[in-house]
Motif scaffolding. Structure first.
Motif, PDB file in Angstrom:
ATOM      1  N   LEU A 185       0.252  12.762 -36.055  1.00  0.00           N
ATOM      2  CA  LEU A 185       0.406  12.508 -34.622  1.00  0.00           C
ATOM      3  C   LEU A 185      -0.811  13.000 -33.844  1.00  0.00           C
ATOM      4  O   LEU A 185      -1.226  12.363 -32.868  1.00  0.00           O
ATOM      5  CB  LEU A 185       1.689  13.165 -34.121  1.00  0.00           C
ATOM      6  CG  LEU A 185       2.978  12.539 -34.669  1.00  0.00           C
ATOM      7  CD1 LEU A 185       4.182  13.399 -34.314  1.00  0.00           C
ATOM      8  CD2 LEU A 185       3.167  11.127 -34.140  1.00  0.00           C
ATOM      9  N   LEU A 238       4.139   9.560 -27.593  1.00  0.00           N
ATOM     10  CA  LEU A 238       3.525  10.187 -28.750  1.00  0.00           C
ATOM     11  C   LEU A 238       3.468  11.706 -28.576  1.00  0.00           C
ATOM     12  O   LEU A 238       3.737  12.466 -29.521  1.00  0.00           O
ATOM     13  CB  LEU A 238       2.124   9.612 -28.936  1.00  0.00           C
ATOM     14  CG  LEU A 238       1.465   9.811 -30.308  1.00  0.00           C
ATOM     15  CD1 LEU A 238       0.426   8.718 -30.548  1.00  0.00           C
ATOM     16  CD2 LEU A 238       0.780  11.165 -30.412  1.00  0.00           C
ATOM     17  N   ARG A 298       2.273   7.016 -36.490  1.00  0.00           N
ATOM     18  CA  ARG A 298       3.584   7.426 -35.979  1.00  0.00           C
ATOM     19  C   ARG A 298       4.667   7.188 -37.028  1.00  0.00           C
ATOM     20  O   ARG A 298       5.566   8.032 -37.221  1.00  0.00           O
ATOM     21  CB  ARG A 298       3.918   6.669 -34.698  1.00  0.00           C
ATOM     22  CG  ARG A 298       3.082   7.076 -33.491  1.00  0.00           C
ATOM     23  CD  ARG A 298       3.412   6.221 -32.287  1.00  0.00           C
ATOM     24  NE  ARG A 298       4.763   6.489 -31.793  1.00  0.00           N
ATOM     25  CZ  ARG A 298       5.393   5.736 -30.892  1.00  0.00           C
ATOM     26  NH1 ARG A 298       4.785   4.657 -30.386  1.00  0.00           N
ATOM     27  NH2 ARG A 298       6.607   6.051 -30.479  1.00  0.00           N
TER      28      ARG A 298
END
Length: 877
Positions: free
Chosen positions: A419, A435, A400
């Protein structure tokens, strides 16, 4: 990049390169693109080295090379090209060189940490163009030669830049020479190659050596006593591949074989050791340590640090130095620090020889070592991508963080890869929704359908914080609208608004709901939506951004409906702060989006407040350029300036802005909303200039016609297409198109005849066939224009009504139209009224005035019509 051996049978390739270098260094200093393609080992690298040597005394040469294991590293090739040149300059000179592009582009080159908003990838590419152009201009008497080897392994960001940069090489003293394997480049980039479509490009495919050239190569290495059967067998074993032939000759020397027919039977075994499993076996014979060090080097890929490779291999510096010496002696690696493999074929063979589990573990250790060295998550991310999923929360957070760094330098595709890999880990349930939200945001510019999928997934499970839910829904609606799904955008906003508690978040959702409902080309209850919007907004004072957003939407809707223009302008003023968009509602603010200041400017443009519109749209261009938003955003800003100039009657200037808007949009893709708006306005502008054939070409090029997009077009698309059909003499088709436009607009209460001029054009189309109906349509349009109250709307309506009046009354109506349009900012419409009034009153003076104004507007056909009318009057006097 130094030539290491003679080149055989490369005379045509060297001649093509010499011709390109001569053109670059000649009096005309013509840049260009030279592309060499061929299989691995065919001699591309040696050829580039020869070109570098050829040009060294005449050009400044920068070089770069792609790598199989670093294709996921954004701007890897671009950094190789530019960093050495930039590192020679003082910091102040570097900043001056970049100018306004420094904050946008310097982070992509690794020169500075990113500090500004997320840049548009197109803006980063434009900044790179600027920097290379400025560097090239500083070289004065030495033009610039860029050499890119193994372009099939260039990272995607560098490939995208090369594709755009090489399209403008004719403007620069720059020659780009690229070498690649065609099959591998096509497999990686099926819809894009680094070659672009540059008209000055030259493509040359390298072929294998003939038996005669192979014999020359063999005798150059082994002596003239090498006999013909031996040389012929070298050619047969290697297939005329220069690299394999050179390696085979080296093996013959190592084994001290006589280059005679009786040794030829051993060549196939020796040849196998130069590639694939044979190379691996040769490496293993060097010992376990050398083998492990070679594995570590292969995992690191390019610019191999000996210390980092030692750490990865678990060796002391002394052991690493010994391994390096042995690998260098075996012609597996070259250089000192950094190291590199002698040939990409060797690097590939070594990397693929590592057992999969070991390779994965080594990538994990490489990521750890890079992070420990302080190089950051982005540098480690290419290794993290190769690690097997293992429910590792720390790895999720590293990916991330790497994605955030990639986004900050304008590499959304690299962020997406990180990601998506983090999603496979998998993340903890409380992180998964966030996310997915980040993943949706990362793909917004590059792939609206992907964004839609990820944001819907983020909103589906629990876990997303309330503020992120609002933002995710807002962005989801924007992505749906960009994907021509406006109805779905409005439904998503309505659904989320139902579950959102009162407060700023709810108001943001409600405003966005009104926006995307109102922007639909077709709507079930447009009148009802307008009433709800008025009830929500008319009493607001603009005390915060939510109120200002609703006031903006209300003003735009009222403009389309043709409500009183003074009321509309008052709504606009309440939506601004000291005449400008409030902080948070500006052109590059992402919370609300650029749509709101756009709607304000358009509303001003269609209420005769063109100064205010031009000021706002000028701010848009500056804001987008400063922020590097030079893709669809900048294209739309130029389109909006084209709108202002079209409304002013500056037709030539409008055409220039609109063509530039289309050019900028074409770089981004096809079928974008801005394509429809810019094409529509350009067609309308060309028709005003009298250039009907050019207008048709634009309509055909951009498929301007049915089916129309689900979003409204600026101005109304069917109205403009109807106007085009009229100009082409296709009256029946025009009537059908204009009637359909009226049937779509009237039920929604959209009576602004300047935005949607269907009534006036339909009345003119029906004037001969059905004058009674035509007159009724014109008179109805006049009522709506007088309700709206702008000088342009009233003047245009009076000009149309005059067509159906008796001669004396028509003169009076046209005189009133002239007075209204003279008081308006609409120069072209004023010229039209002058021509028609001059003809009706047989006034040469009025026609002379009309001719002068039409000429100033760039309306050639109207100017010619005024001249012809004057000449006709003189001939009958």
């Amino acid at each position: 990049m130094q030539p290491s051996r003679p080149l055989y049978e490369r005379e045509p390739e060297i001649a093509a390169a010499a011709q390109a270098v001569d053109a670059l260094c000649g009096a005309q200093a013509s840049g260009g693109l030279l592309i060499f393609s061929g299989e691995a080992g065919i001699g591309k690298t040696a050829l580039l080295a020869e070109i570098q040597a050829m040009a060294a005394d005449r050009c400044t040469v920068w070089s770069a090379r792609g790598g199989e294991t670093v294709t996921s590293v954004p701007f890897h090739v671009v950094r190789q090209l530019l960093q050495p040149a930039l590192e020679q300059l003082p910091a102040d000179d570097v900043r001056a060189l970049f100018g306004s592009w420094y904050e946008i582009t310097a982070p992509a080159l690794g020169l500075v940490e990113p500090t500004g908003p997320q840049p548009d990838p197109q803006g980063v590419r434009d900044g790179l163009d600027w920097v290379v152009s400025r560097l090239a201009s500083r070289l004065s008497h030495r033009p610039l030669l860029l050499l890119i080897d193994d372009a099939h392994w260039a990272d995607g960001e560098s490939l995208a830049w090369l594709a755009s940069f090489t399209a403008r090489l004719g403007e620069l003293r720059v020659l780009v020479v690229q070498a690649h394997r065609p099959e591998e480049l096509a497999a990686r980039e099926p819809a894009r190659t680094a070659a672009g479509g540059h008209p000055s490009q030259v493509r040359v495919a390298l072929r294998a050596l003939t038996p005669e050239a192979t014999a020359e190569l063999v005798r150059a290495g082994l002596g003239e006593h090498a006999d013909d059967p031996f040389c012929r067998e070298v050619w047969a074993v290697t297939g005329g591949n220069p690299y394999e032939a050179v390696e085979l000759v080296a093996k013959v020397q190592d084994r001290e074989l006589a280059p005679l027919e009786e040794s030829a039977g051993l060549l196939r075994e020796l040849g196998a050791s130069a590639r694939g499993s044979g190379l691996v076996a040769r490496l293993e014979r060097l010992g376990t340590n050398a083998n492990r060090f070679a594995w570590a080097a292969a995992v690191l890929g390019t610019d191999i640090s000996q210390d980092l490779a030692a750490t990865l291999a678990g060796m002391s510096p002394a052991e690493a130095a010994d391994c390096t010496a042995r690998l260098r002696e075996a012609r597996i690696v070259s250089g000192f620090d950094p190291l590199e493999f002698v040939h990409p074929l060797i690097a590939t063979a070594v990397y693929r020889s590592i057992p999969p589990a070991t390779r994965t573990a080594m990538h994990g250790r490489a990521a750890w070592a890079i992070t420990r060295a302080g190089l950051g998550p982005a540098a480690a991310s290419r290794h993290l991508l190769e690690v097997h999923p293992d429910d590792d929360h720390e790895l999720v957070e590293q990916l991330r963080a790497a994605a955030a760094q990639h986004l900050a330098v304008g590499a959304p595709e690299a962020a997406r890869r990180c990601l998506e890999r983090a999603l496979q880990e998998p993340p903890r349930q409380d992180v998964r929704a966030t996310l997915l939200y980040e993943l949706g945001c990362a793909t917004l510019l590059s792939s609206p359908p992907t964004t839609v999928r990820h944001l819907r997934a983020a909103l589906d499970p629990p876990g997303l914080a309330d503020n992120l839910r609002v933002d995710a829904t807002f962005r989801l609606a924007a992505a749906l609208s960009h994907n021509n799904q406006l109805k779905e955008a409005a439904l998503a906003l309505a659904a989320e608004a139902e579950r959102t508690a009162p407060g700023p978040g709810l108001m943001r959702l409600q405003a966005a709901h009104f926006l995307w409902e109102g922007m639909q080309a077709a709507e079930e209850d447009g009148a009802g939506r307008s009433r709800r919007l008025a009830a929500n907004a008319d009493h607001l004072t603009g005390r915060d951004n939510a109120e200002r957003a609703l006031l903006t939407l209300r003003a735009f809707d009222a403009m389309l409906r043709g409500e009183n223009s003074q009321l509309i302008v008052d709504l606009c003023e309440r939506a601004l702060v000291n005449g400008h968009p409030a902080r948070g509602l500006g052109w590059t603010d992402t919370e609300w989006g650029f749509e709101l200041p756009t709607l304000l400017g358009i509303t001003y443009a269609f209420t005769d407040r063109l100064d205010r519109a031009e000021e706002l749209f000028g701010e848009a261009v500056r804001a987008f350029e400063i922020s590097g938003w030079s893709g669809a955003h900048l294209a739309f800003a130029h389109t909006l300036l084209g709108l202002v100039n079209r409304r002013r009657g500056r037709l030539a200037e409008a055409e220039g802005f609109l063509r530039e808007g289309l050019r900028l949009a074409d770089r981004v893709g096809s079928g974008l909303p801005v394509h429809w708006d810019a094409a529509c306005l350009l067609i309308d502008t060309l028709l005003a200039r009298g250039r009907v054939t050019e207008a048709r070409k634009i309509a055909d090029r951009y498929d301007f016609g049915t089916p129309y997009p689900s979003a409204m077009v600026l101005p109304d698309g069917p109205c403009v297409r109807g106007r085009l059909l009229l100009a082409e003499g296709r009256t029946k088709e025009a009537v059908t198109e204009l009637e359909a436009a009226g049937q779509a607009l009237e039920p929604r209460g959209r009576f602004n005849g300047i935005w949607g001029p269907w009534a006036g054009d339909l009345a003119r189309a029906l004037a001969e066939e059905d004058p009674g109906r035509a007159a009724r349509i014109a008179n109805s349009a006049r009522v709506h224009a007088e309700r709206f109250g702008t000088e342009t709307a009233i003047g245009e309506a009076l000009r149309c009504v005059a067509l159906f009046a008796r001669p004396e009354e028509a003169e009076q109506l046209l005189a009133q139209a002239v007075r209204h349009l003279e008081a308006s900012p609409s120069g072209y419409e004023f010229a039209l009224a002058l021509v028609e009034h001059g003809i009706a009153t047989r006034s040469p003076g009025q026609l002379a005035r009309a001719y002068k104004l039409a000429t100033a507007c760039g309306a050639e056909s109207l100017a010619a019509r005024a001249q012809q009318a004057r000449a006709s009057m003189r001939s009958t006097e």
